[in-house]
Design a protein around this motif. Structure first.
Motif, PDB file in Angstrom:
ATOM      1  N   ILE A  67       0.872  -1.212  -0.029  1.00 51.38           N
ATOM      2  CA  ILE A  67      -0.022   0.015  -0.076  1.00 51.38           C
ATOM      3  C   ILE A  67       0.944   1.240   0.007  1.00 51.38           C
ATOM      4  CG2 ILE A  67      -1.740   1.421   1.387  1.00 51.38           C
ATOM      5  CD1 ILE A  67      -2.842  -1.463   2.288  1.00 51.38           C
ATOM      6  N   GLY A  68       1.790   1.218   0.666  1.00 53.73           N
ATOM      7  CA  GLY A  68       3.139   2.228   0.639  1.00 53.73           C
ATOM      8  C   GLY A  68       3.559   2.700  -0.546  1.00 53.73           C
ATOM      9  N   ARG A  69       3.790   1.518  -1.120  1.00 51.65           N
ATOM     10  CA  ARG A  69       4.342   1.802  -2.916  1.00 51.65           C
ATOM     11  C   ARG A  69       3.272   2.149  -3.626  1.00 51.65           C
ATOM     12  NH1 ARG A  69       6.020  -4.063  -1.778  1.00 51.65           N
ATOM     13  NH2 ARG A  69       8.189  -4.036  -0.823  1.00 51.65           N
ATOM     14  N   THR A  70       2.077   1.622  -3.529  1.00 51.45           N
ATOM     15  CA  THR A  70       0.917   2.300  -4.458  1.00 51.45           C
ATOM     16  C   THR A  70       0.695   3.655  -4.262  1.00 51.45           C
ATOM     17  OG1 THR A  70      -0.760   1.405  -3.037  1.00 51.45           O
ATOM     18  CG2 THR A  70       0.034  -0.189  -4.625  1.00 51.45           C
ATOM     19  N   GLU A  71       0.663   4.103  -2.931  1.00 52.00           N
ATOM     20  CA  GLU A  71       0.507   5.360  -2.703  1.00 52.00           C
ATOM     21  C   GLU A  71       1.613   6.371  -3.297  1.00 52.00           C
ATOM     22  OE1 GLU A  71      -1.934   4.860   1.291  1.00 52.00           O
ATOM     23  OE2 GLU A  71       0.141   5.387   1.571  1.00 52.00           O
ATOM     24  N   VAL A  72       2.720   6.024  -3.347  1.00 53.10           N
ATOM     25  CA  VAL A  72       4.105   6.922  -3.991  1.00 53.10           C
ATOM     26  C   VAL A  72       3.874   6.758  -5.465  1.00 53.10           C
ATOM     27  CG1 VAL A  72       6.535   6.911  -3.990  1.00 53.10           C
ATOM     28  CG2 VAL A  72       5.471   6.639  -1.975  1.00 53.10           C
ATOM     29  N   LEU A 121       9.386   9.256 -12.369  1.00 57.22           N
ATOM     30  CA  LEU A 121       9.697   7.653 -13.013  1.00 57.22           C
ATOM     31  C   LEU A 121      10.666   7.081 -12.224  1.00 57.22           C
ATOM     32  CD1 LEU A 121       9.012   7.814 -16.897  1.00 57.22           C
ATOM     33  CD2 LEU A 121       7.499   7.164 -15.017  1.00 57.22           C
ATOM     34  N   ASN A 122      11.561   7.835 -11.495  1.00 58.92           N
ATOM     35  CA  ASN A 122      12.677   7.181 -10.862  1.00 58.92           C
ATOM     36  C   ASN A 122      12.417   7.370  -9.241  1.00 58.92           C
ATOM     37  OD1 ASN A 122      14.024   6.714 -12.820  1.00 58.92           O
ATOM     38  ND2 ASN A 122      15.623   8.235 -12.786  1.00 58.92           N
ATOM     39  N   VAL A 123      11.076   7.358  -8.913  1.00 59.28           N
ATOM     40  CA  VAL A 123      10.838   7.557  -7.457  1.00 59.28           C
ATOM     41  C   VAL A 123      10.880   6.317  -6.842  1.00 59.28           C
ATOM     42  CG1 VAL A 123       8.380   6.778  -7.988  1.00 59.28           C
ATOM     43  CG2 VAL A 123       8.934   8.391  -6.000  1.00 59.28           C
ATOM     44  N   GLY A 127      13.682   2.526  -0.544  1.00 60.99           N
ATOM     45  CA  GLY A 127      14.948   2.075  -1.190  1.00 60.99           C
ATOM     46  C   GLY A 127      14.629   1.232  -2.485  1.00 60.99           C
ATOM     47  N   GLU A 128      13.552   1.209  -2.937  1.00 60.54           N
ATOM     48  CA  GLU A 128      13.187   0.427  -4.183  1.00 60.54           C
ATOM     49  C   GLU A 128      12.699   1.283  -5.314  1.00 60.54           C
ATOM     50  OE1 GLU A 128      11.832  -3.692  -1.641  1.00 60.54           O
ATOM     51  OE2 GLU A 128      10.431  -2.878  -3.142  1.00 60.54           O
ATOM     52  N   TYR A 129      13.143   1.139  -6.277  1.00 58.16           N
ATOM     53  CA  TYR A 129      12.502   1.972  -7.361  1.00 58.16           C
ATOM     54  C   TYR A 129      11.539   1.130  -7.889  1.00 58.16           C
ATOM     55  CZ  TYR A 129      17.215   4.385  -8.061  1.00 58.16           C
ATOM     56  OH  TYR A 129      18.073   5.164  -7.748  1.00 58.16           O
ATOM     57  N   ASP A 135      13.656  -5.201 -11.177  1.00 59.37           N
ATOM     58  CA  ASP A 135      14.885  -4.461 -11.231  1.00 59.37           C
ATOM     59  C   ASP A 135      14.847  -3.401 -10.372  1.00 59.37           C
ATOM     60  OD1 ASP A 135      17.586  -4.188 -11.826  1.00 59.37           O
ATOM     61  OD2 ASP A 135      17.172  -2.707 -13.590  1.00 59.37           O
ATOM     62  N   ILE A 136      14.647  -3.560  -9.003  1.00 56.89           N
ATOM     63  CA  ILE A 136      14.114  -2.642  -8.069  1.00 56.89           C
ATOM     64  C   ILE A 136      15.185  -1.670  -7.590  1.00 56.89           C
ATOM     65  CG2 ILE A 136      12.453  -3.785  -7.206  1.00 56.89           C
ATOM     66  CD1 ILE A 136      13.869  -4.811  -4.925  1.00 56.89           C
ATOM     67  N   GLY A 137      16.929  -2.145  -7.749  1.00 55.80           N
ATOM     68  CA  GLY A 137      17.827  -1.522  -7.038  1.00 55.80           C
ATOM     69  C   GLY A 137      18.553  -0.379  -8.305  1.00 55.80           C
ATOM     70  N   ARG A 138      17.852  -0.365  -9.391  1.00 57.85           N
ATOM     71  CA  ARG A 138      18.374   0.532 -10.470  1.00 57.85           C
ATOM     72  C   ARG A 138      17.150   1.175 -11.125  1.00 57.85           C
ATOM     73  NH1 ARG A 138      22.060  -2.994 -15.047  1.00 57.85           N
ATOM     74  NH2 ARG A 138      19.964  -4.231 -14.485  1.00 57.85           N
ATOM     75  N   PRO A 139      17.564   2.474 -11.266  1.00 50.87           N
ATOM     76  CA  PRO A 139      16.316   3.556 -11.797  1.00 50.87           C
ATOM     77  C   PRO A 139      16.069   3.045 -13.309  1.00 50.87           C
ATOM     78  CG  PRO A 139      18.605   4.403 -11.818  1.00 50.87           C
ATOM     79  CD  PRO A 139      18.600   3.340 -11.033  1.00 50.87           C
ATOM     80  N   PRO A 140      14.615   3.320 -13.567  1.00 48.49           N
ATOM     81  CA  PRO A 140      14.219   3.170 -14.983  1.00 48.49           C
ATOM     82  C   PRO A 140      14.933   3.880 -15.976  1.00 48.49           C
ATOM     83  CG  PRO A 140      12.424   3.895 -13.453  1.00 48.49           C
ATOM     84  CD  PRO A 140      13.637   3.609 -12.639  1.00 48.49           C
ATOM     85  N   ILE A 141      15.167   5.170 -15.605  1.00 46.50           N
ATOM     86  CA  ILE A 141      15.813   6.018 -16.303  1.00 46.50           C
ATOM     87  C   ILE A 141      17.035   6.599 -15.862  1.00 46.50           C
ATOM     88  CG2 ILE A 141      15.596   8.649 -17.708  1.00 46.50           C
ATOM     89  CD1 ILE A 141      12.465   8.375 -17.282  1.00 46.50           C
TER      90      ILE A 141
END
Length: 357
Positions: A67-72, A121-123, A127-129, A135-141
């Protein structure tokens, strides 16, 4: 006779002392016993209830994180929707005046919006993108500050530069092609997302999902480069993110001299307007879908917490004591024990002569 009475009093005193120790321990801990075996015959039920409660507690932690992720993510989608809406309804109409000063202002806004978009998009959360898939440890852009000047932006600018010679329709087609590119060094997205995009849709990674209950998974993940639930239509690349990038890059590339070619200029603005509208519509649907997912996760969590409360109550009935009644029993036992000590003390003072009188 005196020995028999003394023996019985001693036994009762020992029993009261043992009970006193048990009640004192129960009052301090609130538990019937520190050993599970002492709860027989309720041990199997207690073990089962604790297992159910532990499983629901694990799901509760996962749901809280999800839920915390979806809110962000929802906050990012809302801001991206605002960007698309503002350029469609406010910035573009200013350009129909063919005012060079207005165009320069819009171009600056477009470049700034591209940088903001990349950071949205890099939010990250904990600590997870969030828009990177697994690929949660690296930014999508990888290069958010360079999005407005990267190779995709250069390819879009090159297409916009041909407006007078090629016409608006050709420019729109060429900018669409540039924005759809997954070629390394052209696409602004991460290597992971580029590799995923190269796969057939059926072979791509599934959306990130939360295990909400036994055998129940709720998908909530969104990839930065492709739509999760919406189907883009109209003047579109098929991806709201690419649509937004394409149109912002196109605005940033416009030249004041192109205003003189009125038919192509206005046709291009119309295409950009439709592109922003497509991005806005898709983003609205994405945000709506994510909102429904969040509501579902929250509803599941509420129901599970109600069940957890019931389970904890049943466990407490087995393992815990009623503190008020335990204190009353402790006081009564203490009184009885003190009386027993006094009785034993009185018997010890008896002499044979006193006994025979």
């Amino acid at each position: 006779m005196s020995l028999e009475i003394t023996g019985r009093l001693a036994a009762e005193t020992a029993r009261l002392r043992t009970q006193m120790e048990i009640l004192t321990r129960q009052t301090a801990s609130g538990q019937r016993s520190s050993r599970l075996g002492d709860l027989a015959p309720d041990v199997p039920r207690a073990v089962s209830l604790r297992a159910q409660s532990g499983r629901l507690d694990a799901y509760d932690r996962v749901l809280t994180q999800s839920i915390g992720r979806t809110e962000v993510m929802q906050a990012s989608l809302s801001r991206l929707t605002e960007i698309a809406r503002d350029f469609r309804s406010t910035a573009l109409p200013r350009l129909y005046t063919r005012d060079p000063v207005a165009l320069e202002a819009v171009k600056v806004q477009a470049r700034n919006a591209l940088t903001e978009m990349a950071h949205l998009l890099n939010v990250r959360h904990a600590g997870e993108y969030l828009f990177s898939g697994s690929d949660i440890g690296r930014p999508p852009i990888p290069d958010p500050e360079g999005l407005a000047t990267g190779q995709m932006a250069q390819d879009v600018a090159a297409a916009v530069a041909t407006l007078g010679a090629a016409g608006a329709a050709s420019v729109l087609n060429d900018t669409r092609t540039a924005a759809q590119s997954n070629v390394a060094g052209v696409s602004p997205f991460s290597d992971f997302l580029q590799d995923e995009a190269a796969l057939a849709p059926a072979d791509r990674e599934a959306r990130r999902a939360a295990p909400a209950a036994d055998g129940q998974f709720v998908a909530y993940g969104i990839f930065a480069d492709r739509n999760a639930v919406s189907v883009s239509s109209g003047e579109t690349t098929g991806s709201w993110a690419r649509d937004l990038m394409r149109n912002l890059m196109s605005l940033a590339a416009l030249d004041p001299a192109q205003m003189d070619d009125l038919p192509n200029y206005t046709d291009l603005l119309a295409g950009l307007r439709d592109g922003f509208a497509a991005a806005e519509q898709a983003l609205t649907e994405e945000a709506g879908g994510l909102g429904q997912v969040t509501a579902r996760l929250e509803d599941t969590q509420r129901r599970q917490r109600t069940t957890m409360d019931l389970l904890r109550g049943q466990i407490a009935d087995i393992e815990e004591v009623d503190l008020a009644s335990t204190l009353e029993r402790l006081q009564a036992t203490r009184t009885a024990l003190e009386a027993s000590y006094r009785a034993i003390g009185s018997l010890s003072e008896l002499t044979l002569a006193r006994f025979l009188r």
